[in-house]
Design a protein around this motif. Structure first.
Motif, PDB file in Angstrom:
ATOM      1  N   PHE A 232       0.826  -1.208   0.000  1.00 44.44           N
ATOM      2  CA  PHE A 232       0.000   0.000   0.000  1.00 44.44           C
ATOM      3  C   PHE A 232       0.860   1.258   0.000  1.00 44.44           C
ATOM      4  O   PHE A 232       0.521   2.249  -0.650  1.00 44.44           O
ATOM      5  CB  PHE A 232      -0.951   0.014   1.191  1.00 44.44           C
ATOM      6  CG  PHE A 232      -2.114  -0.932   1.058  1.00 44.44           C
ATOM      7  CD1 PHE A 232      -2.424  -1.541  -0.140  1.00 44.44           C
ATOM      8  CD2 PHE A 232      -2.903  -1.214   2.149  1.00 44.44           C
ATOM      9  CE1 PHE A 232      -3.493  -2.406  -0.258  1.00 44.44           C
ATOM     10  CE2 PHE A 232      -3.981  -2.069   2.047  1.00 44.44           C
ATOM     11  CZ  PHE A 232      -4.277  -2.669   0.836  1.00 44.44           C
ATOM     12  N   PHE A 233       1.977   1.241   0.730  1.00 44.54           N
ATOM     13  CA  PHE A 233       2.873   2.396   0.747  1.00 44.54           C
ATOM     14  C   PHE A 233       3.436   2.646  -0.644  1.00 44.54           C
ATOM     15  O   PHE A 233       3.460   3.787  -1.123  1.00 44.54           O
ATOM     16  CB  PHE A 233       3.998   2.174   1.755  1.00 44.54           C
ATOM     17  CG  PHE A 233       4.997   3.292   1.778  1.00 44.54           C
ATOM     18  CD1 PHE A 233       4.686   4.485   2.401  1.00 44.54           C
ATOM     19  CD2 PHE A 233       6.225   3.153   1.168  1.00 44.54           C
ATOM     20  CE1 PHE A 233       5.589   5.535   2.411  1.00 44.54           C
ATOM     21  CE2 PHE A 233       7.137   4.179   1.174  1.00 44.54           C
ATOM     22  CZ  PHE A 233       6.824   5.382   1.797  1.00 44.54           C
ATOM     23  N   ALA A 234       3.899   1.594  -1.295  1.00 47.34           N
ATOM     24  CA  ALA A 234       4.454   1.746  -2.641  1.00 47.34           C
ATOM     25  C   ALA A 234       3.392   2.247  -3.617  1.00 47.34           C
ATOM     26  O   ALA A 234       3.662   3.136  -4.446  1.00 47.34           O
ATOM     27  CB  ALA A 234       5.037   0.420  -3.111  1.00 47.34           C
ATOM     28  N   ALA A 235       2.184   1.710  -3.535  1.00 47.81           N
ATOM     29  CA  ALA A 235       1.109   2.152  -4.425  1.00 47.81           C
ATOM     30  C   ALA A 235       0.748   3.614  -4.166  1.00 47.81           C
ATOM     31  O   ALA A 235       0.524   4.382  -5.112  1.00 47.81           O
ATOM     32  CB  ALA A 235      -0.119   1.263  -4.240  1.00 47.81           C
TER      33      ALA A 235
ATOM     34  N   ALA B 226       0.772   9.261  -5.835  1.00 45.70           N
ATOM     35  CA  ALA B 226       1.127  10.653  -5.533  1.00 45.70           C
ATOM     36  C   ALA B 226       2.082  11.204  -6.588  1.00 45.70           C
ATOM     37  O   ALA B 226       1.939  12.352  -7.033  1.00 45.70           O
ATOM     38  CB  ALA B 226       1.747  10.745  -4.142  1.00 45.70           C
ATOM     39  N   TRP B 227       3.064  10.411  -7.009  1.00 51.90           N
ATOM     40  CA  TRP B 227       3.994  10.858  -8.040  1.00 51.90           C
ATOM     41  C   TRP B 227       3.263  11.071  -9.363  1.00 51.90           C
ATOM     42  O   TRP B 227       3.519  12.047 -10.077  1.00 51.90           O
ATOM     43  CB  TRP B 227       5.111   9.836  -8.220  1.00 51.90           C
ATOM     44  CG  TRP B 227       6.022  10.187  -9.351  1.00 51.90           C
ATOM     45  CD1 TRP B 227       7.044  11.081  -9.330  1.00 51.90           C
ATOM     46  CD2 TRP B 227       5.957   9.682 -10.679  1.00 51.90           C
ATOM     47  NE1 TRP B 227       7.633  11.149 -10.563  1.00 51.90           N
ATOM     48  CE2 TRP B 227       6.978  10.301 -11.431  1.00 51.90           C
ATOM     49  CE3 TRP B 227       5.141   8.757 -11.325  1.00 51.90           C
ATOM     50  CZ2 TRP B 227       7.199  10.031 -12.752  1.00 51.90           C
ATOM     51  CZ3 TRP B 227       5.363   8.487 -12.651  1.00 51.90           C
ATOM     52  CH2 TRP B 227       6.378   9.119 -13.348  1.00 51.90           C
ATOM     53  N   PHE B 228       2.379  10.168  -9.703  1.00 50.54           N
ATOM     54  CA  PHE B 228       1.616  10.263 -10.946  1.00 50.54           C
ATOM     55  C   PHE B 228       0.775  11.530 -10.951  1.00 50.54           C
ATOM     56  O   PHE B 228       0.682  12.225 -11.946  1.00 50.54           O
ATOM     57  CB  PHE B 228       0.728   9.012 -11.060  1.00 50.54           C
ATOM     58  CG  PHE B 228       0.339   8.661 -12.458  1.00 50.54           C
ATOM     59  CD1 PHE B 228       1.261   8.156 -13.351  1.00 50.54           C
ATOM     60  CD2 PHE B 228      -0.974   8.816 -12.876  1.00 50.54           C
ATOM     61  CE1 PHE B 228       0.898   7.809 -14.636  1.00 50.54           C
ATOM     62  CE2 PHE B 228      -1.340   8.479 -14.149  1.00 50.54           C
ATOM     63  CZ  PHE B 228      -0.410   7.983 -15.044  1.00 50.54           C
ATOM     64  N   ASP B 229       0.161  11.861  -9.810  1.00 55.45           N
ATOM     65  CA  ASP B 229      -0.652  13.069  -9.698  1.00 55.45           C
ATOM     66  C   ASP B 229       0.222  14.317  -9.748  1.00 55.45           C
ATOM     67  O   ASP B 229      -0.101  15.291 -10.424  1.00 55.45           O
ATOM     68  CB  ASP B 229      -1.447  13.023  -8.392  1.00 55.45           C
ATOM     69  CG  ASP B 229      -2.397  14.190  -8.251  1.00 55.45           C
ATOM     70  OD1 ASP B 229      -3.117  14.479  -9.236  1.00 55.45           O
ATOM     71  OD2 ASP B 229      -2.427  14.804  -7.162  1.00 55.45           O
ATOM     72  N   TRP B 230       1.344  14.301  -9.040  1.00 57.83           N
ATOM     73  CA  TRP B 230       2.239  15.456  -8.982  1.00 57.83           C
ATOM     74  C   TRP B 230       2.827  15.798 -10.345  1.00 57.83           C
ATOM     75  O   TRP B 230       2.982  16.952 -10.713  1.00 57.83           O
ATOM     76  CB  TRP B 230       3.360  15.175  -7.983  1.00 57.83           C
ATOM     77  CG  TRP B 230       4.441  16.204  -7.962  1.00 57.83           C
ATOM     78  CD1 TRP B 230       4.401  17.428  -7.356  1.00 57.83           C
ATOM     79  CD2 TRP B 230       5.717  16.105  -8.595  1.00 57.83           C
ATOM     80  NE1 TRP B 230       5.580  18.092  -7.571  1.00 57.83           N
ATOM     81  CE2 TRP B 230       6.415  17.299  -8.335  1.00 57.83           C
ATOM     82  CE3 TRP B 230       6.334  15.113  -9.347  1.00 57.83           C
ATOM     83  CZ2 TRP B 230       7.688  17.526  -8.802  1.00 57.83           C
ATOM     84  CZ3 TRP B 230       7.610  15.348  -9.812  1.00 57.83           C
ATOM     85  CH2 TRP B 230       8.269  16.547  -9.538  1.00 57.83           C
TER      86      TRP B 230
END
Length: 119
Positions: free
Chosen positions: A87-90, A95-99
């Motif tokens: 879950f942390f990795a996902a 978050a990176w994809f959104d940023w």
């Protein structure tokens, strides 16, 4: 009183605190739906399951003394640890994809590719 009975009593107390006239923990606008009892619902649920689990362990005889509880809790965390890591990795990927706005870029590029193949 069985495990379900204790859970029912705990839920009754929780909802009584939430919905009695003039809520005990009103939200900023006075509504029970913005109350700390709703926004911080993880703590009461965790405590309720902890108390019910301890009571169940005492009744069934798997918990004889207080020192029996920490190894059982550690065992439960050990079993859930791989899922927490996943879950942390996902969450980091999302978050990176959104940023990066990569989703928008991919949508536009994919729409262009699909548009050119239908002509």
């Amino acid at each position: 009183m069985g495990r379900r009975g204790k859970l029912a009593v705990g839920l009754a107390i929780y909802f009584t605190l939430l919905f009695i006239p003039g809520p005990q923990f009103p939200g900023e606008d006075g509504s029970p739906l913005t109350s700390v009892l709703i926004s911080g619902v993880a703590v009461p649920i965790g405590l309720l399951f902890f108390v019910c689990g301890i009571a169940y362990g005492i009744v069934t005889g798997t918990i004889d003394k207080a020192s029996d509880v920490p190894p059982m809790m550690a065992s439960a965390v050990t079993q859930v640890a791989p899922l927490i890591v996943l879950f942390f990795a996902a969450a980091q990927f999302i978050a990176w994809f959104d940023w990066s706005n990569m989703g928008t870029v991919l949508a536009i590029k994919t729409a262009g590719v699909l548009g050119s193949t239908t002509r």
